[in-house]
Design an enzyme around this catalytic site. Structure first.
Site, mmCIF file in Angstrom:
data_model
loop_
_atom_site.group_PDB
_atom_site.id
_atom_site.type_symbol
_atom_site.label_atom_id
_atom_site.label_comp_id
_atom_site.label_asym_id
_atom_site.label_seq_id
_atom_site.Cartn_x
_atom_site.Cartn_y
_atom_site.Cartn_z
ATOM 1 N N ASP A 176 0.757 -1.086 0.032
ATOM 2 C CA ASP A 176 -0.081 0.090 -0.012
ATOM 3 C C ASP A 176 0.878 1.114 0.095
ATOM 4 O OD1 ASP A 176 -2.712 1.210 0.446
ATOM 5 O OD2 ASP A 176 -1.518 1.966 2.229
ATOM 6 N N GLU A 213 1.364 -0.931 -5.261
ATOM 7 C CA GLU A 213 0.585 0.325 -5.434
ATOM 8 C C GLU A 213 1.804 1.335 -5.652
ATOM 9 O OE1 GLU A 213 -3.220 2.897 -3.902
ATOM 10 O OE2 GLU A 213 -1.615 2.443 -2.378
HETATM 11 C C1 NOJ Z 1 -4.148 3.345 -0.552
HETATM 12 C C2 NOJ Z 1 -5.609 2.319 -0.438
HETATM 13 O O1 NOJ Z 1 -5.565 1.723 -1.713
HETATM 14 C C3 NOJ Z 1 -6.557 3.142 -0.106
HETATM 15 O O2 NOJ Z 1 -7.807 2.453 -0.137
HETATM 16 C C4 NOJ Z 1 -6.141 3.837 1.409
HETATM 17 O O3 NOJ Z 1 -7.054 4.760 1.396
HETATM 18 C C5 NOJ Z 1 -4.759 4.431 1.167
HETATM 19 N N1 NOJ Z 1 -3.784 3.832 0.492
HETATM 20 C C6 NOJ Z 1 -4.544 4.689 2.489
HETATM 21 O O4 NOJ Z 1 -3.825 3.343 3.072
#
Ligand code: NOJ
Length: 574
Positions: free
Chosen positions: A234, A296
């Site tokens: 993440d 991500e």
């Molecule tokens: C990216 C995640 O996909 C999202 O859903 C989240 O709110 C943020 N990171 C914070 O962790």
């Protein structure tokens, strides 16, 4: 839409280093590696599950791990190889799991560690791997580490987070949370501010403290030992901030929260993340079976993405390509350009394709024209599942699930929708319950689901679409099956065809004697096209193996072809 701010985790400081720090191509995973020696994740179909909304085996109104177990046969039948579960750890659920209060357990509302072990076991029995979501940038403010950290300035865990004095009664600098307003929250007890890139309930960890890394890597081992096949990382670009807290550049205009637009050049994309990524990858490599990191990985361009593979292909194996996912219009030239740069990237990084996730309006809505959405959904599926790379699906995409956005601010659960209403409606709309049947609550639960189901669940559900050979679901299954069995589709080189056509995206996939031609009419008008096939394969007949319109079973691909509006065609050459 403001949730697209998530996409603006951009502006890397040193993206140009991509090619100077990237290793020569020969130290990368060579695209010509024989299939048998290739890691499993290169040819896997990944499937993202939002556990709160997937399947409720307890009739509690929210999904759970046992619910996922009960649907493994469905996933197997669909052809899924790996499931990425968004965070299912204990959490106050302010950001629906992305605020973790215990990295080594399962949220009680989702089940127990025993349920999770059963999931791993049952998934393994079906050759499905489980990927966890790993949130390393921040914890919940209810995590015991933060509770200790905020308890006093001298607490041993104080330095696990980023605490600073204010400046003249104001936050230490101008950094803003990506979710609105200052990225600093004042703590009256110790009279200092703590930093949070996301909500105030998600304080950032201090990755310059080695104890943080040790604790996080212990958690990683905990799950690897339990048999997870890897992690989706993440917000990985945000781990480090400028230690001098230099102000960010303010850009013109305001965002949906009413804050000035900002470049985030001092609190995102620090190159220090690469040391952590390399060590994390080494840790995964110390386990058998090719454990995988999915990233991500927001960035402004291909060079940013290249960095994520690592200098010696020793960081993230599957960095997500949001530039492809968020083209947001049916444009053959745009898709062609993105695919080409990705397919020929200079570090030979393996491409990863997706259109959907839990942060973005569903592709059914973004790419649909409101009239031909089902057909366009199949067209998009054709592209996603016939490119050279690893596809990631988001639950319900295979049904043609649409968004169900909140109608009023009172309905909103996602805090960014509450903070940003009405310009920003939040992400609830793409997180609605999976549509299993035409029964009440789409068969998701006998209790009232935490979010309402979408309007079209009576037609767009697993039960109905399983019976219908022309459904979106049947089409996904067919394409996944073709990927699995056809050598060109599985591992063939990608060659663009008719590279100047404005309406039609066409390409060839080739592996030895196996050839597949994919033609996608991205326009709402019929098109005629004569494919510029390489001389070696002209004259061969095309046998249609998948299409979203009824077409003759075979065609001479050397002659002019007539394409239906939004028509997609996959021909195997014979
Ligand atoms: C990216 C995640 O996909 C999202 O859903 C989240 O709110 C943020 N990171 C914070 O962790």
């Amino acid at each position: 839409m403001q949730k697209n701010l998530l996409k603006s985790l951009l502006i890397p400081v040193a993206a140009t280093l991509c090619f100077s720090t990237a290793a020569s191509a020969d130290s990368q995973v060579a695209v010509t590696t024989p299939v048998s020696q290739e890691p499993w994740w290169k040819h896997a179909v990944f499937y993202e599950i939002y556990p709160r909304s997937f399947a409720d085996a307890k009739n509690a109104g929210v999904g759970n791990i046992k619910g996922i177990v009960s649907k493994l046969d469905y996933l197997k039948d669909l052809g899924v190889d790996a499931v990425w579960i968004t965070p299912c750890y204990p959490s106050p659920q302010i950001d629906f799991g992305y605020d973790i209060s215990d990295y080594e357990n399962i949220a009680p509302e989702y089940g127990t560690l025993a349920d999770f072990d059963e999931l791993i076991k049952e998934a393994k029995a079906r050759n499905i791997k489980i990927i966890m979501d790993l949130v390393m940038n921040h914890t919940s403010d209810k995590h015991k580490w933060f509770i200790e950290s905020r308890s006093s300035k001298t607490n041993p865990k104080r330095d696990w987070y980023i605490w600073r004095d204010g400046k003249n009664g104001q936050p230490p600098n101008n950094w803003q949370s990506i979710f609105g307003h200052s990225a600093w929250t004042f703590d009256p007890a110790t009279k200092q501010y703590y930093y949070h890139f996301f909500y105030p309930e998600q304080p950032d960890l201090n990755w310059r403290n080695p104890e943080v890394k040790k604790a996080m890597f212990d958690a990683v081992r905990f799950w690897l030992d339990r048999g997870v096949a890897g992690f989706r990382l993440d917000a990985i670009t945000t781990l480090y901030e400028d230690p001098n807290l230099k102000d960010n550049k303010v850009l013109p205009g305001k965002n949906a929260y009413g804050d000035p637009n900002m470049a985030n050049e001092n609190n995102d994309h620090s190159l220090e993340i690469h040391d952590v990524l390399r060590d994390l990858r080494s840790l995964l490599n110390s386990y058998p079976d090719d454990r995988v990191l999915v990233g991500e990985t927001f960035g402004k361009d291909l060079a940013d993405l290249c960095l994520m593979y690592g200098r010696n292909a020793d960081e993230i194996q599957l960095p997500m390509n949001f530039q492809f996912a968020y083209i947001n219009k049916l444009s053959a030239p745009d898709f062609r350009a993105r695919i080409k740069e990705w397919d020929t990237n200079p570090v030979q990084g393996w491409p990863v394709y997706l259109f959907n996730n839990h942060d973005t309006t569903r592709s059914y809505v973004r790419y649909g024209d409101g009239i031909h959405n089902d057909q366009i959904a199949k067209l998009m599926a054709t592209m996603l599942l016939t490119l050279r790379g690893t596809p990631i699906l988001y639950y319900g995409e295979e049904l043609g699930m649409e968004n169900r956005d909140p109608q009023t601010v009172e309905e909103v659960y996602d805090p960014i929708g509450k903070i940003g209403w009405p310009k920003e409606k939040g992400r609830d709309g793409e997180r609605t319950p999976m549509q299993w049947t035409a029964d009440a609550n789409a068969g998701f639960s006998q209790a009232k689901p935490w979010l309402p189901v979408t309007a079209k669940y009576k037609t767009h559900n697993v039960a109905a679409e399983t019976k219908d050979p022309d459904s979106i679901l049947s089409y996904y299954k067919k394409l996944i099956q073709i990927r699995r069995t056809n050598p060109a589709m599985r591992n063939g080189a990608y060659t663009p065809l008719n590279a100047t056509d404005k309406n039609v995206l066409a390409y060839l996939r080739t592996k030895d004697a196996s050839n597949v031609v994919v033609v996608l009419n991205m326009s709402n008008a019929p098109q005629k096209i004569k494919l510029d096939l390489p001389a070696a394969i002209t004259g061969k007949n095309g046998h249609l193996i998948a299409s979203n319109v009824s077409s003759p079973d075979s065609a001479s691909l050397t002659k002019e072809l007539s394409l239906a509006p939004f028509g997609s065609y996959v021909w195997e050459l014979q």
